[in-house]
Enzyme design. Structure first.
Site, PDB file in Angstrom:
ATOM      1  N   GLN A  64       4.146  -0.258  12.680  1.00 23.27           N
ATOM      2  CA  GLN A  64       3.818  -1.455  11.910  1.00 23.27           C
ATOM      3  C   GLN A  64       4.698  -2.630  12.339  1.00 23.27           C
ATOM      4  O   GLN A  64       4.250  -3.763  12.431  1.00 23.27           O
ATOM      5  CB  GLN A  64       3.993  -1.182  10.414  1.00 23.27           C
ATOM      6  CG  GLN A  64       2.879  -0.338   9.819  1.00 23.27           C
ATOM      7  CD  GLN A  64       1.626  -1.157   9.577  1.00 23.27           C
ATOM      8  OE1 GLN A  64       1.554  -1.962   8.665  1.00 23.27           O
ATOM      9  NE2 GLN A  64       0.638  -0.976  10.421  1.00 23.27           N
TER      10      GLN A  64
ATOM     11  N   LYS B 285       9.950  -0.009  -0.099  1.00 25.32           N
ATOM     12  CA  LYS B 285       9.383  -1.354  -0.171  1.00 25.32           C
ATOM     13  C   LYS B 285       8.334  -1.476   0.929  1.00 25.32           C
ATOM     14  O   LYS B 285       8.067  -0.535   1.670  1.00 25.32           O
ATOM     15  CB  LYS B 285      10.490  -2.402  -0.006  1.00 25.32           C
ATOM     16  CG  LYS B 285      11.484  -2.409  -1.163  1.00 25.32           C
ATOM     17  CD  LYS B 285      12.423  -3.610  -1.139  1.00 25.32           C
ATOM     18  CE  LYS B 285      13.562  -3.431  -0.167  1.00 25.32           C
ATOM     19  NZ  LYS B 285      14.627  -4.463  -0.338  1.00 25.32           N
TER      20      LYS B 285
ATOM     21  N   GLY C 202       0.793  -1.228   0.000  1.00 21.24           N
ATOM     22  CA  GLY C 202       0.000   0.000   0.000  1.00 21.24           C
ATOM     23  C   GLY C 202       0.822   1.274   0.000  1.00 21.24           C
ATOM     24  O   GLY C 202       0.567   2.187  -0.784  1.00 21.24           O
TER      25      GLY C 202
ATOM     26  N   GLU D 267       4.156  -6.035   6.848  1.00 24.22           N
ATOM     27  CA  GLU D 267       4.107  -7.435   7.253  1.00 24.22           C
ATOM     28  C   GLU D 267       5.463  -7.991   7.661  1.00 24.22           C
ATOM     29  O   GLU D 267       5.547  -9.059   8.248  1.00 24.22           O
ATOM     30  CB  GLU D 267       3.549  -8.285   6.105  1.00 24.22           C
ATOM     31  CG  GLU D 267       2.131  -7.902   5.742  1.00 24.22           C
ATOM     32  CD  GLU D 267       1.693  -8.506   4.421  1.00 24.22           C
ATOM     33  OE1 GLU D 267       0.582  -9.046   4.359  1.00 24.22           O
ATOM     34  OE2 GLU D 267       2.449  -8.425   3.442  1.00 24.22           O
TER      35      GLU D 267
END
Lengths: 147, 730
Positions: free
Chosen positions: B626, B689, B512, B693
């Site tokens: 994240q 990049k 995203g 995750e």
């Protein structure tokens, strides 16, 4: 009470994550004490003072705890956040009143605002984005300012 | 309007590094923060739509057979009830991420226990819930179906099979080897916001206020499910209360709300309750993974074998891509890989945060720890010795790969050199151990569009149907636009989550930020060109800062330059040749210290650190968050998370947050994160990049490896709960 707040009063700041008292997203304060709004009935609180997130600050007038959550990134998706902030507000009051927790070393001396103490007391509020370290830091920062 | 930009060549210009505003990369607060901390951000089920009524869904009480609703007329007469809706268009399975078309439909036959088969609509939520609970659902002609992978038919995924060299021989000749089988259970995304949709029709036009991650796909999935043209569908998801894969594709409540709203002629809200989220959205497949590692006397891999079995419903093509990072992470000339898909009647398996690597890298990292132990090597050293010079299968170069630095720097920050020997350190009742693991995740760029408008007053607006599911999109898109256009962050408004806006990549697969960020970058680059033309200067000689342009030794405000006009440009990025020309991935390393209670077997994570390299970091604060989230998913995977299925009928036994355990605050220490500086010219025009995750891809292994270091016990059946430790504790 949670459905009454969300559906009947339009106060959607209190979130429904589980409806079973498992996640803490619906945490509100009743007479200053934190409870899960999904586990109580509105009609049981005739005359009580209920404080939801809507009563703690506005986007252009954040309270110190809300400010600290923004600064420390104490959230990501934001869905558990109102519950975290209501819970933290009452939790700080509990500490200032000398309530011990499971991890408090000395039951007589009162609790210090260590990460361990905050984590323990905030474990009724789940955060799947897992902002926990930042939530702890935000609470420490905000409490430090108040002190 | 600009032409689509296809990523066919490395973006070596690195223009963002030339900008003067200083926003990109900075740890700026989220602009959506004030709304979120005051409870005023509007999530799906919080819109107050005029005339709205409520729908509550009911489930199939079994895994096969024809669905019979036996008291529909009676329920329809209950107070407030408007309709009991069971419609062919309703979904049987949720849509896979990026499906872009209707998933399997049909509420008249059950395929898994908990499938949602009808929706009861009433004036109030309370009435709808009561009526739904009163609806009698039975199944006729139920059959015996497979519900466990062990007893199911298995399909070899031939396109995922690799046989390079001779692994059996390498195993025979190895100085050190491991041949181990690990299992990981099913996981649930468990976002804090349950899936919810409000559908409202105006004539033949549908507006759906939902909680979704990839709106351009979701619109097509919804339109196709309903049999209408996508132009008739608008989806709004400005705030999404977490997704983690479960909201990539359309879920059953969306179509139910849409058909129910049409049926009753009023807007209908359908929110799944928590149990339904566990039973009828998406699960990560359980896995069985055999790892064979063969090394020479120095610990250099000569063979690498990874064979896995996963499962899904009959007909579903998604197979948890367990082997994804095994193809490129480590050396080893002799390689064997295979993936089997077992057909089971459990709820649909699909993407849960980092499909593939989350469980695949974790088990590889356990096996590497076992090999390090067998070879008598430091686990960090073993990994350093096995970083392949080029992709070990294709021979391609890596786009950028600060893997070695991550291992070394992470070890230094954590204090890895202080690692105790196995079962060596004890503090009272606590056995203390250190563990580490590598992190790796494939990197992907997706087609994405965004419109940027430089307004005549010298502020800007960014618009795309991209979502922010907690990932920081509102923050980073504003930072990119602010840097490119020379505007303070507060002068850029970011509007997201509306399919009427240009189509973004959606939030998934960690793509995203780099994809939608690149679209914004390209739109801004076009605006810069236009400003430069207007001023008759080379765009490279144009310095934009604080809403002013400096050129040819002059400075003018943007407002003066625009003279009452605005400039709107569409940025449009597409993946191109760079996707295949090189191996693109992100890397990192985790280090954990655990204490295992010698009496109870309880494991506590005492410290955990991650060092990650993922190209340009767009916002150091949100990127770090994240990573914190990913690492915490790793803690959950290692110690507690497991969807428990009843082996008799495949129903989810622990379908709530009290029994599907996710980490709570006290389970997570004050994690630390280091982000390495990197630019990946091959990955995207902004050299970024994915990072959303990476933090989970191997994290659990750092903890289970630390448990081994503390106790000498290998738990090869995740999660490492105390019952699996206690009998073997020293």
């Amino acid at each position: 009470m949670l459905d009454a707040l969300r559906h009947h009063l339009g106060l959607t700041g209190s979130k429904k994550g589980c409806d079973h008292g498992q996640c803490g997203a619906c945490t509100v304060m009743v007479n200053g004490r934190r409870i899960n709004a999904c586990l109580t009935l509105a009609c049981m609180h005739d005359g009580d003072e209920v404080t939801t997130i809507e009563g703690l600050g506005q986007p252009d007038a954040l309270n110190p705890l809300q400010e600290a959550f923004v600064r420390e990134d104490g959230f990501q998706c934001g869905y558990c956040t109102p519950g975290q902030i209501c819970s933290a507000t009452a939790m700080l009051q509990e500490i200032s009143e000398g309530w011990p927790s499971h991890v408090t070393q000395d039951l007589e001396a009162g609790a210090e605002l260590t990460p361990e103490e905050i984590s323990e007391r905030m474990s009724g509020n789940l955060c799947r984005c897992s902002a926990y370290p930042n939530i702890v830091e935000a609470i420490r920062v905000a409490a430090g300012k108040q002190a | 309007m600009t032409e689509p930009f296809q990523m066919d060549h490395p973006a070596t210009d690195r223009r963002l590094d030339d900008m003067a505003q200083g926003l990109v990369g900075a740890p700026l607060d989220r602009p959506d923060g004030p709304l979120k901390v005051t409870g005023t951000a509007t999530y799906a089920n919080e819109w107050q739509v005029e005339g709205m009524v409520h729908g509550v869904m009911v489930r199939a009480p079994g895994n096969s057979g024809r669905v019979v609703l036996s008291n529909t007329a009676e329920v329809a007469r209950m107070p407030g009830v408007l309709s009991v809706v069971q419609d062919d268009r309703m979904l049987r399975n949720p849509a896979q991420g990026g499906a872009n078309e209707a998933p399997v439909q049909g509420p008249h036959h059950a395929a898994y226990f908990g499938q949602l088969v009808a929706v009861v609509v009433a004036e109030s939520f309370e009435q709808a819930r009561h009526a739904a609970q009163s609806l009698k659902v039975t199944l006729d002609d139920a059959e015996q179906v497979a519900v466990t992978p062990e007893g199911a038919a298995v399909e070899r995924q031939t396109d995922k099979t690799l046989d390079q060299g001779d692994l059996d021989r390498a195993m025979d000749e190895a100085a050190h080897s491991v041949d181990v089988v690990y299992t990981t259970p099913s996981h649930s995304s468990s976002p804090m916001e349950p899936h919810a949709s409000i559908a409202s029709w105006e004539g033949e036009d549908l507006t759906l206020r939902g909680s979704y991650q990839m709106l351009k796909f979701n619109r097509n999935e919804l339109a196709d499910s309903l049999g209408i043209h996508p132009d008739r569908v608008r989806i709004l998801s400005p705030y999404v209360g977490g997704g983690f894969g479960s909201k990539l594709g359309l879920a059953p409540e969306a179509v139910a709300a849409a058909v129910a709203a049409k049926a009753v002629g009023r807007p209908v809200s359908v929110a799944l309750h928590r149990q339904q989220v566990y039973e009828a959205t998406m699960r990560r497949s359980e896995t069985r993974q055999r790892l064979r590692l063969a090394a020479d006397a120095e610990g250099r891999l000569i063979g690498f074998g990874h064979e896995a079995r996963v499962s899904n419903l009959p007909g579903e093509t998604f197979a948890e891509p367990v082997l994804q990072a095994s193809h490129f992470l480590y050396a080893g000339a002799n390689r064997k890989m295979s993936l089997d898909l077992a057909r089971v009647h459990r709820l649909c398996a699909g993407s849960v945060r980092a499909p593939g690597e989350a469980v695949g890298v974790t088990v590889v990292e356990n096996a590497m720890d076992e090999l390090a132990h067998a070879a008598g090597l430091d686990p960090v050293e073993l990994r350093l010795r096995n970083i392949p010079p080029t992709d070990p299968e294709s021979g391609k170069e890596y786009s950028s790969r600060r893997f070695r630095e991550a291992l070394e720097s992470g070890a230094e920050i954590f204090g890895w050199s202080d690692r105790p020997g196995v079962k060596e350190r004890r503090e009272g009742d606590w056995l203390i151990g250190y563990g580490m693991a590598s992190a790796a995740r494939v990197n992907v760029l997706k087609e994405s569009e965004a419109r940027v408008t430089l307004l005549s007053d010298g502020t800007a607006r960014v618009e795309t149907d991209m979502t922010d599911i907690g990932t920081g999109t509102y923050a980073i898109l504003g930072q990119i636009a602010g840097d490119m256009l020379g505007l303070p962050r507060d002068s850029v408004e970011v509007v997201l989550g509306d399919t009427n806006l240009p189509s973004g990549s959606g939030s998934g697969g960690s793509w995203g930020a780099s994809s939608s960020g690149s679209a914004v970058y390209l739109a801004c680059a076009a605006i810069r060109q236009q400003i430069a033309q207007r001023l008759d200067v080379d765009e490279h000689d144009l310095l934009l800062k604080d809403a002013q342009a400096t050129f040819n030794n002059r400075t003018e405000t943007l407002a003066d330059i625009l003279q009452g006009h605005e400039i709107a440009k569409l940025g449009h990025v597409k993946p191109g040749d760079t996707s295949d020309a090189v191996r693109q991935a992100t890397f990192g390393a985790y280090f954990a210290e655990v204490g295992v209670n010698a009496v109870t077997g309880e494991t506590r994570v005492r410290r955990m650190h991650g060092t990650f390299a993922a190209g340009r970091i767009l916002n150091a604060k949100t990127a770090r968050s994240q990573c914190l989230g990913g690492m915490t998913f790793g803690i959950g995977m290692a110690l507690m998370e497991e969807v428990a299925f009843d082996p008799r009928d495949g129903h989810v036994v622990n379908h709530n947050l009290a029994e599907y355990h996710i980490p709570v605050n006290a389970d997570v220490p004050q994690l630390t994160v280091e982000l390495l500086e990197e630019r990946d010219d091959w990955a995207s025009p902004v050299q970024a990049k994915g990072i959303g995750e990476l933090g989970i891809c191997g994290a659990g292994a750092a903890i289970t490896n630390a448990i081994f270091n503390a106790t000498g016990v290998r738990v090869r059946d995740y999660p490492a709960t105390l019952d699996k430790l206690i009998a073997e504790l020293p």
